[in-house]
Design a protein around this motif. Structure first.
Motif, PDB file in Angstrom:
ATOM      1  N   PRO A  90       1.022  -0.974   0.009  1.00  0.00           N
ATOM      2  CA  PRO A  90       0.439   0.078   0.006  1.00  0.00           C
ATOM      3  C   PRO A  90       0.601   1.220   0.210  1.00  0.00           C
ATOM      4  O   PRO A  90       0.050   1.874  -0.501  1.00  0.00           O
ATOM      5  CB  PRO A  90      -1.231   0.435   0.938  1.00  0.00           C
ATOM      6  CG  PRO A  90      -0.846  -1.294   1.425  1.00  0.00           C
ATOM      7  CD  PRO A  90       0.710  -2.348   1.227  1.00  0.00           C
ATOM      8  N   ALA A  91       2.328   1.377   0.926  1.00  0.00           N
ATOM      9  CA  ALA A  91       2.869   2.160   0.908  1.00  0.00           C
ATOM     10  C   ALA A  91       3.197   2.819  -0.428  1.00  0.00           C
ATOM     11  O   ALA A  91       4.557   4.330  -0.758  1.00  0.00           O
ATOM     12  CB  ALA A  91       3.576   2.604   2.088  1.00  0.00           C
ATOM     13  N   ALA A  92       3.948   2.076  -1.407  1.00  0.00           N
ATOM     14  CA  ALA A  92       3.981   2.198  -2.359  1.00  0.00           C
ATOM     15  C   ALA A  92       3.838   4.021  -3.296  1.00  0.00           C
ATOM     16  O   ALA A  92       4.695   4.081  -3.816  1.00  0.00           O
ATOM     17  CB  ALA A  92       4.283   1.023  -4.585  1.00  0.00           C
ATOM     18  N   VAL A  93       2.532   3.841  -2.532  1.00  0.00           N
ATOM     19  CA  VAL A  93       2.165   5.232  -3.592  1.00  0.00           C
ATOM     20  C   VAL A  93       3.366   6.585  -2.131  1.00  0.00           C
ATOM     21  O   VAL A  93       3.139   7.833  -3.057  1.00  0.00           O
ATOM     22  CB  VAL A  93       0.730   5.797  -3.079  1.00  0.00           C
ATOM     23  CG1 VAL A  93      -0.325   4.354  -4.220  1.00  0.00           C
ATOM     24  CG2 VAL A  93       0.122   5.066  -2.248  1.00  0.00           C
ATOM     25  N   SER A  98       8.442   4.360  -7.429  1.00  0.00           N
ATOM     26  CA  SER A  98       7.528   3.268  -7.492  1.00  0.00           C
ATOM     27  C   SER A  98       6.711   3.824  -8.403  1.00  0.00           C
ATOM     28  O   SER A  98       6.372   4.763  -8.732  1.00  0.00           O
ATOM     29  CB  SER A  98       6.336   3.382  -6.427  1.00  0.00           C
ATOM     30  OG  SER A  98       5.447   2.287  -6.752  1.00  0.00           O
ATOM     31  N   PRO A  99       6.266   2.932  -9.631  1.00  0.00           N
ATOM     32  CA  PRO A  99       4.767   3.367 -10.798  1.00  0.00           C
ATOM     33  C   PRO A  99       3.887   3.644 -10.346  1.00  0.00           C
ATOM     34  O   PRO A  99       2.878   4.370 -11.314  1.00  0.00           O
ATOM     35  CB  PRO A  99       5.127   2.105 -11.771  1.00  0.00           C
ATOM     36  CG  PRO A  99       5.795   0.974 -10.526  1.00  0.00           C
ATOM     37  CD  PRO A  99       6.364   1.332  -9.355  1.00  0.00           C
ATOM     38  N   VAL A 100       3.041   3.440  -9.115  1.00  0.00           N
ATOM     39  CA  VAL A 100       2.564   3.901  -8.445  1.00  0.00           C
ATOM     40  C   VAL A 100       2.312   5.779  -7.078  1.00  0.00           C
ATOM     41  O   VAL A 100       1.643   5.422  -6.696  1.00  0.00           O
ATOM     42  CB  VAL A 100       1.570   2.923  -7.672  1.00  0.00           C
ATOM     43  CG1 VAL A 100       1.547   1.812  -8.881  1.00  0.00           C
ATOM     44  CG2 VAL A 100       2.159   2.587  -6.601  1.00  0.00           C
ATOM     45  N   ASN A 134       9.582  -4.625   6.749  1.00  0.00           N
ATOM     46  CA  ASN A 134       9.743  -2.777   7.004  1.00  0.00           C
ATOM     47  C   ASN A 134      10.352  -2.541   5.746  1.00  0.00           C
ATOM     48  O   ASN A 134      10.917  -1.372   5.486  1.00  0.00           O
ATOM     49  CB  ASN A 134      10.563  -2.594   7.941  1.00  0.00           C
ATOM     50  CG  ASN A 134       9.916  -2.667   9.793  1.00  0.00           C
ATOM     51  OD1 ASN A 134       8.675  -2.624   9.689  1.00  0.00           O
ATOM     52  ND2 ASN A 134      10.769  -2.691  10.473  1.00  0.00           N
ATOM     53  N   THR A 135       9.763  -3.327   3.793  1.00  0.00           N
ATOM     54  CA  THR A 135      10.440  -2.751   3.086  1.00  0.00           C
ATOM     55  C   THR A 135      10.049  -1.730   2.636  1.00  0.00           C
ATOM     56  O   THR A 135      10.089  -0.953   1.185  1.00  0.00           O
ATOM     57  CB  THR A 135      10.712  -3.865   2.424  1.00  0.00           C
ATOM     58  OG1 THR A 135       9.116  -4.107   1.535  1.00  0.00           O
ATOM     59  CG2 THR A 135      11.549  -5.095   2.852  1.00  0.00           C
ATOM     60  N   CYS A 136       8.329  -1.401   3.000  1.00  0.00           N
ATOM     61  CA  CYS A 136       7.942  -0.256   1.938  1.00  0.00           C
ATOM     62  C   CYS A 136       7.258   0.221   3.243  1.00  0.00           C
ATOM     63  O   CYS A 136       5.821   0.420   3.195  1.00  0.00           O
ATOM     64  CB  CYS A 136       7.199  -0.797   1.157  1.00  0.00           C
ATOM     65  SG  CYS A 136       6.440   0.136  -0.212  1.00  0.00           S
ATOM     66  N   LEU A 137       7.561   0.952   4.265  1.00  0.00           N
ATOM     67  CA  LEU A 137       6.844   1.944   4.856  1.00  0.00           C
ATOM     68  C   LEU A 137       6.399   3.683   4.905  1.00  0.00           C
ATOM     69  O   LEU A 137       7.233   4.102   4.073  1.00  0.00           O
ATOM     70  CB  LEU A 137       7.175   2.916   5.983  1.00  0.00           C
ATOM     71  CG  LEU A 137       8.121   0.528   7.100  1.00  0.00           C
ATOM     72  CD1 LEU A 137       8.785   0.969   8.304  1.00  0.00           C
ATOM     73  CD2 LEU A 137       6.777   0.019   7.741  1.00  0.00           C
ATOM     74  N   ALA A 138       4.615   3.278   5.093  1.00  0.00           N
ATOM     75  CA  ALA A 138       4.422   4.831   4.529  1.00  0.00           C
ATOM     76  C   ALA A 138       5.049   5.444   5.396  1.00  0.00           C
ATOM     77  O   ALA A 138       5.030   5.462   6.421  1.00  0.00           O
ATOM     78  CB  ALA A 138       3.231   4.547   5.152  1.00  0.00           C
ATOM     79  N   SER A 139       5.567   6.856   4.450  1.00  0.00           N
ATOM     80  CA  SER A 139       6.076   8.195   5.260  1.00  0.00           C
ATOM     81  C   SER A 139       6.140   9.230   4.157  1.00  0.00           C
ATOM     82  O   SER A 139       5.802   8.979   2.857  1.00  0.00           O
ATOM     83  CB  SER A 139       7.731   7.903   5.256  1.00  0.00           C
ATOM     84  OG  SER A 139       8.438   9.012   5.741  1.00  0.00           O
ATOM     85  N   ARG A 140       6.373  10.460   4.953  1.00  0.00           N
ATOM     86  CA  ARG A 140       5.872  11.452   3.628  1.00  0.00           C
ATOM     87  C   ARG A 140       7.250  11.939   2.768  1.00  0.00           C
ATOM     88  O   ARG A 140       6.841  12.133   1.804  1.00  0.00           O
ATOM     89  CB  ARG A 140       5.588  13.105   5.018  1.00  0.00           C
ATOM     90  CG  ARG A 140       4.886  13.753   4.073  1.00  0.00           C
ATOM     91  CD  ARG A 140       4.361  14.898   4.750  1.00  0.00           C
ATOM     92  NE  ARG A 140       3.762  14.554   5.996  1.00  0.00           N
ATOM     93  CZ  ARG A 140       2.877  14.318   5.870  1.00  0.00           C
ATOM     94  NH1 ARG A 140       1.378  14.436   4.328  1.00  0.00           N
ATOM     95  NH2 ARG A 140       1.284  14.227   6.344  1.00  0.00           N
ATOM     96  N   ASN A 145      13.885   2.710  -2.050  1.00  0.00           N
ATOM     97  CA  ASN A 145      13.002   2.547  -2.593  1.00  0.00           C
ATOM     98  C   ASN A 145      11.762   1.275  -2.109  1.00  0.00           C
ATOM     99  O   ASN A 145      12.444   0.495  -1.056  1.00  0.00           O
ATOM    100  CB  ASN A 145      13.676   1.422  -3.807  1.00  0.00           C
ATOM    101  CG  ASN A 145      14.405   2.250  -4.829  1.00  0.00           C
ATOM    102  OD1 ASN A 145      14.540   3.030  -4.619  1.00  0.00           O
ATOM    103  ND2 ASN A 145      15.744   1.394  -5.079  1.00  0.00           N
ATOM    104  N   CYS A 146      10.787   0.872  -2.240  1.00  0.00           N
ATOM    105  CA  CYS A 146       9.922  -0.210  -1.799  1.00  0.00           C
ATOM    106  C   CYS A 146       9.978  -0.741  -2.426  1.00  0.00           C
ATOM    107  O   CYS A 146      10.020  -1.359  -3.808  1.00  0.00           O
ATOM    108  CB  CYS A 146       8.826   0.905  -2.275  1.00  0.00           C
ATOM    109  SG  CYS A 146       7.377  -0.309  -1.850  1.00  0.00           S
ATOM    110  N   THR A 147      10.093  -2.440  -1.779  1.00  0.00           N
ATOM    111  CA  THR A 147      10.112  -3.324  -2.575  1.00  0.00           C
ATOM    112  C   THR A 147       9.544  -4.091  -1.304  1.00  0.00           C
ATOM    113  O   THR A 147       8.669  -3.660  -0.746  1.00  0.00           O
ATOM    114  CB  THR A 147      11.784  -4.151  -1.729  1.00  0.00           C
ATOM    115  OG1 THR A 147      11.760  -4.562  -0.495  1.00  0.00           O
ATOM    116  CG2 THR A 147      12.483  -3.082  -2.854  1.00  0.00           C
TER     117      THR A 147
END
Length: 626
Positions: A90-93, A98-100, A134-140, A145-147
């Protein structure tokens, strides 16, 4: 006279029951012809992986030559009717690489997602983040990279038995790691796995009231309900309220109670009255490692019926639905109070539900008195919820909710008076307002909740640890030391005896539960998001010291596997007690090639996630350990 509001509520609830999933779609199964037409979803007695007898050292992993081709995944999706998902975290955004990447969606995750059902309805999220790596944590403004980490690569959004069968067969026949996830309410990573295919049971939400049910080969006859594995507590309660029955379910209203909750044991505010979650189960519908859909009850597949009720989730098969006891309506009455050791605040002079005191010794004597009241509470069929919390260096709070099924508010107020008198005599001017009461099934609310990054351990307290003065004193000293060191000590007093359970026959749940009078969690303050291996080792050693003191004070105890430390010493005994050897035999007989695998479950010792340091995440390839 009914108001318009009550008439409207009644109409809505009636609509829920009438329009409830009749299981027509749910019960569709994979046929022999469908399985044979696409070899990768053929049943276990035909599948190429089993047929050739290969025993690969590791599960296939993305990038391997053995990993299924995109064409194979596409064919699987076609056979599933298009329910195969390939979701990103979800945090890829939030990641510009990230492509998204989407700033607005990232802001929603950070500000509002946990107030909605977003995470509960997400196909990959589990509500404790560190097992994923913890490879893709939501942060401002995240760095790096997000994996995918320990999240699955593909997810089957199962709405039928057929979907589950096809996923199990595909994973077995292609040697891909398989995991199972419902709402993601789990804390050790049993619903995570790098390079995996996930069966998402969240939308198996059928409900059917069975007004005259006789358990095959069992001792139950009466009202029951068939429930889909994905039915969440608040949804089950809605059906129960409309049907004028009580369904025992998890305390958290967003949990999916009819999968992992019962597979681990399952406690609730009604445990002293009706037993554990496992004691509600009359029959299970299960997909096993060979892809077959079977029924498990006291008459058929008795080994599965034993193991799936408390013997560990994601281990013996995939529960798709269950038939459970439906009890008469019962109210739940709650008397709540709090008292605080000041931390500089002035002492309260008037009695009230949340006084402040300045006498340290009185606070800790009151702390002990509240826990001691657990015995009269459970002996009266109740459930005592407590939290011991450290605020500042000199501020501590004790929270208590005495929850009494079937009691009137007047009777509940009388019931807690001995405890209040003890506290008052200590100089703690606590008093309660009129206890609240409502039908147990009238509890509402199914939104909110987001992933955290904490860690904790648990302990089951046998009755002897309460009734032996020396053991009780040692246990309370250990609990106090943990709170003074910054941990939260969360106690749940209950007594799910075999008598309360209605003598349900052999179950896989840890027998310690039958003599337990408290399940306690010790929550660490360490944030696992940025922790190094060295910091984790130090935090583990610190928590272990406190847990060792609790274990020493509770001989013959154990730990609740659904709420536990994955690194619990001698976990086989702590989680499963004397049932462990029998559960391991069922696992070996039903799934010798480990189609299903989850950490710290019977038979799991032969496999391990590769590339791990001290932190036991699921971010790595799953291989044989020897």
């Amino acid at each position: 006279m009914q108001t318009l509001y009550h008439l409207l509520v009644s109409a809505i609830l009636t609509w829920i029951v009438v329009t409830a999933d009749s299981f027509s779609e749910h019960d569709v199964e994979l046929t022999e012809r469908e399985g044979s037409s696409l070899g990768s979803i053929s049943f276990g007695d035909e599948g190429r992986h089993i047929q050739t007898g290969r025993l690969e050292r590791c599960k296939a992993f993305p990038g391997d030559a053995a990993w299924p081709s995109q064409e194979e995944w596409n064919r699987l999706n076609t056979s599933l009717g298009g329910v195969l998902l390939n979701p990103l975290p979800p945090a890829a955004v939030c990641y510009q690489t990230s492509p998204v990447f989407d700033t607005a969606k990232c802001n929603f995750l950070l500000a509002n997602a946990s107030r909605t059902t977003f995470y509960l309805d997400d196909p990959v999220t589990i509500l404790t983040q560190w097992p994923q790596g913890n490879t893709c944590l939501a942060s401002r403004n995240p760095t790096g990279n997000c994996t995918q980490g320990g999240f699955p690569v593909y997810v089957v959004n199962a709405t039928s038995v057929k979907h589950v069968q096809a996923a199990v067969n595909f994973a077995r026949n292609t040697n891909v790691r398989l995991i199972i996830k419902n709402t993601g309410h789990e804390s050790v990573g049993r619903s995570a796995g790098a390079g995996s295919l996930s069966i998402w049971t969240h939308y198996l939400k059928g409900f059917e009231l069975l007004t005259d049910y006789k358990q095959p080969g069992g001792n139950y006859a009466g009202t029951a309900a068939r429930v889909g594995a994905g039915l969440q507590v608040y949804e089950a309660f809605g059906h129960a309220l409309a049907s004028n029955v009580t369904l025992t379910a998890a305390s958290c209203l967003t949990v999916g109670s009819y999968g992992g909750w019962i597979a681990g044991g399952g406690h609730s505010p009604l445990s002293s009255v009706y037993g554990l979650g496992v004691d509600q189960v009359l029959s299970l519908q299960v997909v096993t490692a060979n892809g077959r859909a079977v029924t498990a009850d006291p008459q058929t597949n008795r080994d599965l019926f034993f193991a799936l009720r408390g013997g560990g989730g994601s281990t013996y098969g995939v529960i798709t639905s269950a038939i459970v006891k439906a009890h008469p309506p019962i109210n739940l009455t709650v008397a709540s109070f709090t008292f605080t050791l000041g931390g500089g605040a002035a002492a309260s002079t008037a009695p009230g539900p949340d006084p402040t005191i300045t006498d340290k010794d009185a606070f800790w004597e009151g702390f002990n008195a509240v826990f001691a009241f657990g015995i009269p509470t459970v002996d009266a069929g109740g459930y005592l919820w407590t939290n011991g919390i450290r605020g500042s260096n000199t501020s501590f709070t004790m929270q208590a909710r005495v929850q009494m099924p079937g009691m009137t508010p007047t009777r509940a107020a009388e019931f807690v008076q001995p405890l209040l008198k003890t506290l008052n005599d200590l100089g703690i001017p606590v008093a309660i307002n009129t206890p609240t009461t409502q039908l147990y099934s009238a509890q509402s609310g199914g939104t909110g909740g987001g992933p955290g990054n904490g860690r904790f351990a648990s302990r089951l307290f046998p009755r002897a640890a309460y009734e032996d003065p020396a053991l009780f004193a040692a246990a309370m000293a250990a609990a106090r030391a943990a709170v003074e060191d910054g941990y939260t000590f969360h106690g749940l007093n209950m007594a799910p005896t075999l008598q309360a359970a209605g003598f349900p026959g052999p179950t896989g749940v840890n027998p310690v539960w039958r003599d337990a009078v408290m399940h306690a969690d010790v929550f660490d303050t360490v944030n696992m998001a940025d922790i190094t291996s060295g910091q984790f080792a130090a935090a583990k050693a610190r928590l272990d010291r406190h847990m060792d003191a609790l274990r020493a004070a509770t001989p013959g105890g154990g730990a609740y596997m659904n709420e536990a430390d994955l690194l619990e010493p001698e976990w086989q005994s702590a989680f499963f007690g004397t049932n462990y050897d029998e559960l391991a035999k069922v696992k070996q007989a039903r799934d010798p090639n480990q189609v299903f695998w989850a950490p710290a479950t019977p038979g799991s010792e032969g496999w391990a996630v590769q590339g791990q340091t001290e932190i036991p995440t699921q971010n790595g390839r799953l291989c044989r350990a020897y």
